[in-house]
Design a protein around this motif. Structure first.
Motif, mmCIF file in Angstrom:
data_model
loop_
_atom_site.group_PDB
_atom_site.id
_atom_site.type_symbol
_atom_site.label_atom_id
_atom_site.label_comp_id
_atom_site.label_asym_id
_atom_site.label_seq_id
_atom_site.Cartn_x
_atom_site.Cartn_y
_atom_site.Cartn_z
ATOM 1 N N UNK A 37 45.656 26.977 89.929
ATOM 2 C CA UNK A 37 45.632 25.884 90.904
ATOM 3 C C UNK A 37 46.351 26.276 92.191
ATOM 4 N N UNK A 38 45.866 25.759 93.314
ATOM 5 C CA UNK A 38 46.476 26.102 94.603
ATOM 6 C C UNK A 38 47.634 25.179 94.951
ATOM 7 N N UNK A 39 47.759 24.052 94.250
ATOM 8 C CA UNK A 39 48.849 23.106 94.509
ATOM 9 C C UNK A 39 49.885 23.195 93.401
ATOM 10 N N UNK A 40 51.106 22.867 93.751
ATOM 11 C CA UNK A 40 52.200 22.888 92.790
ATOM 12 C C UNK A 40 52.056 21.784 91.748
ATOM 13 N N UNK A 41 51.430 20.675 92.123
ATOM 14 C CA UNK A 41 51.258 19.548 91.205
ATOM 15 C C UNK A 41 49.799 19.441 90.778
ATOM 16 N N UNK A 42 49.597 18.878 89.598
ATOM 17 C CA UNK A 42 48.244 18.663 89.090
ATOM 18 C C UNK A 42 47.509 17.670 89.983
ATOM 19 N N UNK A 43 46.205 17.778 90.013
ATOM 20 C CA UNK A 43 45.393 16.892 90.827
ATOM 21 C C UNK A 43 45.251 15.505 90.224
ATOM 22 N N UNK A 44 44.986 14.538 91.071
ATOM 23 C CA UNK A 44 44.751 13.152 90.678
ATOM 24 C C UNK A 44 43.286 12.821 90.936
ATOM 25 N N UNK A 45 42.577 12.432 89.881
ATOM 26 C CA UNK A 45 41.160 12.095 90.040
ATOM 27 C C UNK A 45 40.973 10.894 90.967
ATOM 28 N N UNK A 46 41.876 9.932 90.900
ATOM 29 C CA UNK A 46 41.768 8.761 91.788
ATOM 30 C C UNK A 46 41.902 9.172 93.251
ATOM 31 N N UNK A 47 42.870 10.032 93.541
ATOM 32 C CA UNK A 47 43.042 10.518 94.920
ATOM 33 C C UNK A 47 41.840 11.355 95.334
ATOM 34 N N UNK A 48 41.313 12.164 94.423
ATOM 35 C CA UNK A 48 40.153 12.997 94.721
ATOM 36 C C UNK A 48 38.926 12.186 95.054
ATOM 37 N N UNK A 49 38.737 11.077 94.370
ATOM 38 C CA UNK A 49 37.604 10.189 94.642
ATOM 39 C C UNK A 49 37.689 9.653 96.068
ATOM 40 N N UNK A 50 38.881 9.305 96.496
ATOM 41 C CA UNK A 50 39.071 8.794 97.861
ATOM 42 C C UNK A 50 38.799 9.886 98.897
ATOM 43 N N UNK A 51 39.255 11.093 98.633
ATOM 44 C CA UNK A 51 39.039 12.217 99.553
ATOM 45 C C UNK A 51 37.547 12.516 99.685
ATOM 46 N N UNK A 52 36.847 12.456 98.572
ATOM 47 C CA UNK A 52 35.413 12.745 98.541
ATOM 48 C C UNK A 52 34.624 11.837 99.482
ATOM 49 N N UNK A 53 35.072 10.593 99.619
ATOM 50 C CA UNK A 53 34.341 9.624 100.426
ATOM 51 C C UNK A 53 34.966 9.364 101.791
ATOM 52 N N UNK A 54 36.140 9.896 102.042
ATOM 53 C CA UNK A 54 36.839 9.653 103.305
ATOM 54 C C UNK A 54 36.220 10.515 104.406
ATOM 55 N N UNK A 55 35.657 9.863 105.399
ATOM 56 C CA UNK A 55 34.975 10.578 106.486
ATOM 57 C C UNK A 55 35.932 11.370 107.360
ATOM 58 N N UNK A 56 37.229 11.124 107.245
ATOM 59 C CA UNK A 56 38.215 11.879 108.003
ATOM 60 C C UNK A 56 38.826 13.019 107.207
ATOM 61 N N UNK A 57 38.453 13.142 105.949
ATOM 62 C CA UNK A 57 39.001 14.210 105.094
ATOM 63 C C UNK A 57 37.868 15.074 104.562
ATOM 64 N N UNK A 58 37.625 14.974 103.268
ATOM 65 C CA UNK A 58 36.596 15.810 102.652
ATOM 66 C C UNK A 58 35.193 15.459 103.088
ATOM 67 N N UNK A 59 34.901 14.168 103.122
ATOM 68 C CA UNK A 59 33.580 13.684 103.516
ATOM 69 C C UNK A 59 32.459 14.384 102.748
ATOM 70 N N UNK A 60 32.695 14.648 101.490
ATOM 71 C CA UNK A 60 31.727 15.364 100.664
ATOM 72 C C UNK A 60 30.391 14.636 100.577
ATOM 73 N N UNK A 61 30.459 13.286 100.596
ATOM 74 C CA UNK A 61 29.222 12.512 100.449
ATOM 75 C C UNK A 61 28.357 12.540 101.703
ATOM 76 N N UNK A 62 28.807 13.171 102.759
ATOM 77 C CA UNK A 62 27.927 13.351 103.920
ATOM 78 C C UNK A 62 26.784 14.299 103.558
ATOM 79 N N UNK A 63 27.040 15.207 102.636
ATOM 80 C CA UNK A 63 26.022 16.183 102.223
ATOM 81 C C UNK A 63 25.592 16.030 100.763
ATOM 82 N N UNK A 64 26.483 15.510 99.928
ATOM 83 C CA UNK A 64 26.221 15.414 98.486
ATOM 84 C C UNK A 64 26.082 13.959 98.058
ATOM 85 N N UNK A 65 25.420 13.756 96.937
ATOM 86 C CA UNK A 65 25.283 12.421 96.366
ATOM 87 C C UNK A 65 26.040 12.351 95.050
#
Length: 156
Positions: free
Chosen positions: A44-72
């Motif tokens: 892992x690249x982070x010192x702490x384990x990942x949070x799925x709840x936080x990851x879900x928010x990042x995936x949809x946040x247009x100012x961060x990951x914005x993964x859903x701009x390209x993925x469904x």
């Protein structure tokens, strides 16, 4: 070291060196990320384990990951999901966490050089980077691990 911490250390018999050496971990810097021969990033690249709840928010946040701009992701209530990249439905069945991490960090190394997906934790981002963003990654190490944690929940 504060007097309270010093007293705790002395009372417990733990040496201060052992306490500071093992209790404090650091994120892996983007330039130090190690890809395996298979293309994944095992550590892992982070010192702490990942949070799925936080990851879900990042995936949809247009100012961060914005993964859903390209993925469904069918299970997400997010408007304007894309179809440029593959669907992320069932992605945890297709890829191990090490490969998911590598694809997020730098898909040009993990997948192939010609992908249009950006690297979210790399400094190798091309030529025309806005001056105030030079030397920065799109996501932090913790955010990468959060997205990996969320993607691991997407099973068929």
């Amino acid at each position: 070291m504060t007097s309270t911490l010093r007293a705790l250390v002395l009372a417990s018999g733990i040496s201060a060196v052992a306490l500071t050496g093992s209790a404090i971990a650091n994120d892996v810097k983007p330039e130090a990320v190690a890809f395996s021969d298979a293309g994944g990033i095992e550590t892992p690249v982070a010192a702490q384990a990942g949070s799925a709840d936080a990851g879900k928010k990042i995936l949809t946040d247009r100012g961060l990951g914005n993964c859903v701009a390209c993925h469904q992701v069918s299970s997400l209530d997010a408007p304007f999901q894309g179809n440029v990249g593959p669907s992320l439905d069932g992605v945890a069945d297709r890829y191990e966490p090490a490969m998911l991490r590598a694809i997020i960090v730098n898909p040009k190394k993990a997948l192939y050089e010609g992908t249009i997906m950006p690297g979210f934790y790399t400094l190798d981002v091309g030529k025309h980077v806005r001056e105030d963003l030079v030397g920065q990654t799109i996501l932090s190490a913790q955010q990468v691990e959060d997205v990996v944690a969320y993607l691991q929940t997407l099973k068929e």
